[in-house]
Design an enzyme around this catalytic site. Sequence first.
Site, short mmCIF file in Angstrom:
data_model
loop_
_atom_site.label_atom_id
_atom_site.label_comp_id
_atom_site.label_asym_id
_atom_site.label_seq_id
_atom_site.Cartn_x
_atom_site.Cartn_y
_atom_site.Cartn_z
N ASN A 50 -7.69 -4.68 -0.29
CA ASN A 50 -7.60 -5.77 -1.28
C ASN A 50 -8.09 -5.52 -2.63
O ASN A 50 -9.42 -6.05 -3.15
CB ASN A 50 -8.17 -6.84 -0.34
CG ASN A 50 -7.92 -8.26 -1.20
OD1 ASN A 50 -7.66 -8.98 -1.45
ND2 ASN A 50 -8.47 -8.94 0.18
N ARG B 113 -4.54 -18.00 -3.04
CA ARG B 113 -5.65 -16.92 -4.20
C ARG B 113 -4.53 -16.14 -4.42
O ARG B 113 -3.01 -16.39 -3.87
CB ARG B 113 -6.75 -16.62 -3.33
CG ARG B 113 -5.91 -16.00 -1.99
CD ARG B 113 -6.77 -15.16 -0.79
NE ARG B 113 -6.21 -14.85 0.09
CZ ARG B 113 -7.13 -13.60 0.46
NH1 ARG B 113 -8.31 -13.17 0.26
NH2 ARG B 113 -5.95 -13.03 1.57
N GLN C 126 -4.13 -9.13 6.39
CA GLN C 126 -3.61 -7.75 8.36
C GLN C 126 -2.21 -9.08 8.25
O GLN C 126 -2.16 -7.86 8.47
CB GLN C 126 -4.90 -8.51 9.09
CG GLN C 126 -6.08 -7.96 9.35
CD GLN C 126 -7.28 -8.25 7.78
OE1 GLN C 126 -7.15 -8.94 7.19
NE2 GLN C 126 -8.84 -8.42 8.85
N HIS D 140 -9.42 -7.82 -5.47
CA HIS D 140 -9.91 -9.52 -5.81
C HIS D 140 -9.36 -9.64 -6.07
O HIS D 140 -10.38 -8.25 -8.22
CB HIS D 140 -11.39 -9.32 -4.54
CG HIS D 140 -11.84 -8.47 -3.75
ND1 HIS D 140 -10.90 -9.44 -3.02
CD2 HIS D 140 -12.44 -7.61 -3.30
CE1 HIS D 140 -11.74 -8.38 -1.84
NE2 HIS D 140 -12.41 -7.89 -1.40
N THR E 120 -2.19 33.42 -0.74
CA THR E 120 -1.95 32.18 -0.79
C THR E 120 -0.68 32.54 -2.30
O THR E 120 0.00 31.71 -2.14
CB THR E 120 -2.92 31.22 -1.51
OG1 THR E 120 -3.76 31.36 -2.61
CG2 THR E 120 -4.37 31.30 0.16
N ASP E 121 -0.97 33.54 -2.89
CA ASP E 121 -0.75 33.24 -4.24
C ASP E 121 1.18 33.69 -3.71
O ASP E 121 2.10 33.79 -4.29
CB ASP E 121 -0.75 35.00 -4.66
CG ASP E 121 -0.20 35.54 -6.39
OD1 ASP E 121 -0.34 34.19 -7.21
OD2 ASP E 121 0.86 35.88 -6.31
N PHE F 171 -6.94 -18.03 2.68
CA PHE F 171 -7.71 -17.38 3.81
C PHE F 171 -8.20 -17.87 4.51
O PHE F 171 -9.31 -18.09 3.12
CB PHE F 171 -8.23 -15.89 3.10
CG PHE F 171 -9.00 -15.49 3.73
CD1 PHE F 171 -9.00 -14.61 5.30
CD2 PHE F 171 -10.74 -14.84 3.93
CE1 PHE F 171 -9.21 -14.13 6.01
CE2 PHE F 171 -11.14 -14.12 5.14
CZ PHE F 171 -10.29 -13.79 5.96
N LYS G 49 -1.16 27.37 -0.51
CA LYS G 49 -1.47 27.64 -1.96
C LYS G 49 -1.63 25.84 -1.94
O LYS G 49 -0.30 25.78 -1.44
CB LYS G 49 -1.14 28.11 -3.40
CG LYS G 49 -1.35 27.58 -4.20
CD LYS G 49 -2.19 29.27 -4.86
CE LYS G 49 -2.35 29.80 -5.65
NZ LYS G 49 -3.23 30.86 -5.64
#
EC number: 1.7.3.3
Lengths: 305, 305, 305, 305
Positions: B259, B183, B233, B261, B57-58, B166, B12
């Site tokens: 990322n 940035r 990274q 942006h 599942t119950d 970068f 479940k």
Amino acid sequence: MAHVLGQNQYGKAENRIVRVHREADRHHLKDLNVSVSLRGDFEDVHLTGSNANCLPTDSTKNTVYAFAKRHGIESAEGFAMLLARHFVENTERGVVHSARIRIEEYSWDRIAAASDRPGETADTGHSFVRNGQEVRTTEVEYDGGRFRVVSGLKDLVVMNTTDSEFWGYLKDPYTTLPEAYDRILATQVTARWAFGFAGRDAEDAAPDWNHSYREVRRHLLEAFAQTYSYSLQQTLHAMGTRVLDHRAEVDEVRLELPNKHHFLVDLEPFGLKNENEVYYAADRMYGLIEGTVHREGVTPVIPVS
Amino acid sequence: MAHVLGQNQYGKAENRIVRVHREADRHHLKDLNVSVSLRGDFEDVHLTGSNANCLPTDSTKNTVYAFAKRHGIESAEGFAMLLARHFVENTERGVVHSARIRIEEYSWDRIAAASDRPGETADTGHSFVRNGQEVRTTEVEYDGGRFRVVSGLKDLVVMNTTDSEFWGYLKDPYTTLPEAYDRILATQVTARWAFGFAGRDAEDAAPDWNHSYREVRRHLLEAFAQTYSYSLQQTLHAMGTRVLDHRAEVDEVRLELPNKHHFLVDLEPFGLKNENEVYYAADRMYGLIEGTVHREGVTPVIPVS
Amino acid sequence: MAHVLGQNQYGKAENRIVRVHREADRHHLKDLNVSVSLRGDFEDVHLTGSNANCLPTDSTKNTVYAFAKRHGIESAEGFAMLLARHFVENTERGVVHSARIRIEEYSWDRIAAASDRPGETADTGHSFVRNGQEVRTTEVEYDGGRFRVVSGLKDLVVMNTTDSEFWGYLKDPYTTLPEAYDRILATQVTARWAFGFAGRDAEDAAPDWNHSYREVRRHLLEAFAQTYSYSLQQTLHAMGTRVLDHRAEVDEVRLELPNKHHFLVDLEPFGLKNENEVYYAADRMYGLIEGTVHREGVTPVIPVS
Amino acid sequence: MAHVLGQNQYGKAENRIVRVHREADRHHLKDLNVSVSLRGDFEDVHLTGSNANCLPTDSTKNTVYAFAKRHGIESAEGFAMLLARHFVENTERGVVHSARIRIEEYSWDRIAAASDRPGETADTGHSFVRNGQEVRTTEVEYDGGRFRVVSGLKDLVVMNTTDSEFWGYLKDPYTTLPEAYDRILATQVTARWAFGFAGRDAEDAAPDWNHSYREVRRHLLEAFAQTYSYSLQQTLHAMGTRVLDHRAEVDEVRLELPNKHHFLVDLEPFGLKNENEVYYAADRMYGLIEGTVHREGVTPVIPVS
């Protein structure tokens, strides 16, 4: 104790692209969401801040759009293979060792509109309506030697209003579920299937990807509809087996089937008898049934999610 | 050619549970989303329609709620371990060979309200406001012998408005990205970390799970904030390393960092100079950076997603 | 200065109901999401804590399910009218002065499966696949005297790949947009339309709601496809007008049309010419065009959202 | 019968903007989602395809970003007023008669990181973590004469684990709900409040918008926490009244409060007594309680949604 950089990958995810193929007045449409992941020689990028080996994710995005123009898009699988191979084989100094391309494809139907002749309709050549039934998926990996192609679909919602039972199950001290001899069986299919194909070149006999997709989808639907079910597990197995029986190009099928519970509403307090007619469609919690069926002798490649 | 039933599991999913611990007038709250998956001897369920080995599942749902009452919930990890062990060790005829419990935890803060003394506030004992900052996660697997515990978090959104560059990257024919010397760096952290702990019993020295979580989270945030970054990274690596450096109980960290942006808006056409002040926050496409850092000699266990 | 309790309403929202109509082996399906709102004499409930006039939201939920059994569901509109009238006319002491019922309807197609006769398919009687193309909506209000019915649809996504231009617009100091003489026009239609019908009884000549829906939808699609467009506003107006021209039962149409921008990708840097073939499908920001077209002399009732 | 173009409006929606204010090393952040709607003389745009009166939505987007640079963003309300006034007063030939600006604001906390002094932390000046507790909203309309400002919040989730009862309610034939003398009361607050302020100029004594927001939010939380509740309606009324009592600048409060049901789980079958400790948090259906409280003599302006 030293630390080690383990598995790593990067790229531009979810590049949304619409490619129009114009055949005179009749347009054709591919609507994709393309995600690129590159693996390779990126230790310096992580450890030293040198980006000499780092092809910008922005460049991978540009490549997706440029390739769509240059090569067209015949199928998601074919387009992904072109891209994966390009990144591995053409990136400078061999820094990309393998590439994984994931694509979601959204399909569109043509709009049929009244034509000049009364009572008839004709499609309009360049007008489309989004077909929201399911999303087609593919994932292609290429390591310089072989391809691995796993296609699939998600968000395909199906329901049987009868021919489903659930009883005779194991009962533990926490079991209170009443047995059911006629219930609704509904699920939202996520399916992935792996192809035997691994070749690099066209002459390696890639399947007709679009035809294959339509047929796998058809067999999944038919097996769901035609299986008299004693559990969703049994239905899952029937769906996977049906695909393997009919589609030689597929070696392995994995299905994730949430049991979208429809509970019979108790109407006795209002003097009404609910003869399997009125259901409450629940959101959560839900049973989740997952499984793989594959050909004997084949090593399964689709990961458990 | 015969077909084979491969990996399969069921249970479940998404049992939403709120557990209130009442300490006189002061209440404590655990708000969890618990998903159960059982693996075992379920071939007949799939192939023959016999449910003799199928615990509903119950019933697994009922177990979650009953255990919450009987044992309380001290931590998501501890609760998941209790459940996983129960399903493997107590299900009849040993049909459950291993169990996986996944939990999402949502945190709540106490509401501070004006008290009787002017100018002061006091918390209210039983009133809470959802802290929407991130979701805490854990995944526990138990196979009858050892535990594997992987905890984590998701949806933790962070931003540095400077100290990010970068440039100096690999340029291929599809590279048009201008280099950036100042940035915004923003991401939505998904982190998972694996513990060395594997023991079955309390005396096996499980870590203090809640304390460990708070500390790992703190180190992730601090590393993000304090790393002068030349790539996402590099930031990823610094975050993973920082956790391993400070938390002996953690053997492996995996991070998935989209990322997010933030593009500098060109205001020149309006006679304005944008000195890193006005950004457009984009949704898609986005860079996606993923990676693992682990202790030397340890075999990574966290799967690539 | 005293405070006043203004407009207020309450009820159970999002009652998910699946109603199966069994016609021998052939089943029919209605899949609805029903929300109830009651207005009336509820001042004491808010001000004094007395609930004597408060019909529990749970009771309104029970009513939805009981009515689905007792009366069946022929159309969302008809079902909503039954419910609205019941709450106003049958709630004790006349505490409910008016009721609003909102319904979303999800449609399903029959699964066609291979039949016994080779090469043919047949539908399966009780197997369905969710048709994800759009959601049908209705909102019914009843105040004891008259009905107000506003039906609609949402999430209908359409695209023209040509026959759309945008130029000759007003240019202010912040205008940088280049004019476009052949662009993609795509939108996600939200439409609502009001009916002239207001009567209480069947003999008051309610339209055939299901037929009306199909026809309005068809005219919206045809007008979108067949309009050569100089702005999305113009397309909006053509869509609304087309419905009024063809469907006498409709007095007013309101459309909300986000302009799902598809930007032509600049491929010049890669030596490629993009002849309206490769587009980037953007998420946000988007133009949003909204407007009402109605019959002369009719007072519009659909609110601006 | 002729058709009439009724209410219509258009603009660019969901302009996502991050504005960084740099105060030496200490940065400040505004993170907004800005939607522009213009009403005016746009009949030709709809009817004739002439765009002479159509300011492109793209230009309205550019204006948002340019104004963020030129004027900074002190508060969402102040920024919205600047924009609304600009579009009405500066668009050529007076084609814009009124403008509506909607803003969602996402808030960020500073990340505190370990400082050089052992055991102490300091914030980092330019590192932020998204505060996910709620979204702040505002809607400003300007018609050339007066402003209408309605601010608010959404997605503020709160819970009382006791001090809530519900009994003595009206019982109709569909009522089965048991009375509750100690229940969880939880809701996801959507609140909007209208200001008396309508002036055009700074000297017209606009409130301090940011201070006002913090205080209204505080009073909403305190009233929720401190009200012993016999219904969610009563809590709603207490919340609205509390704001009016303490904030003279607010004339009207409207609240939409979904009753996020937490159902006590029946643990009797497992030999356990659930003493208000273990709850199932349901998704749907849910009670939905909506209402307005306003000052006497004031005409409410916040629409019912």
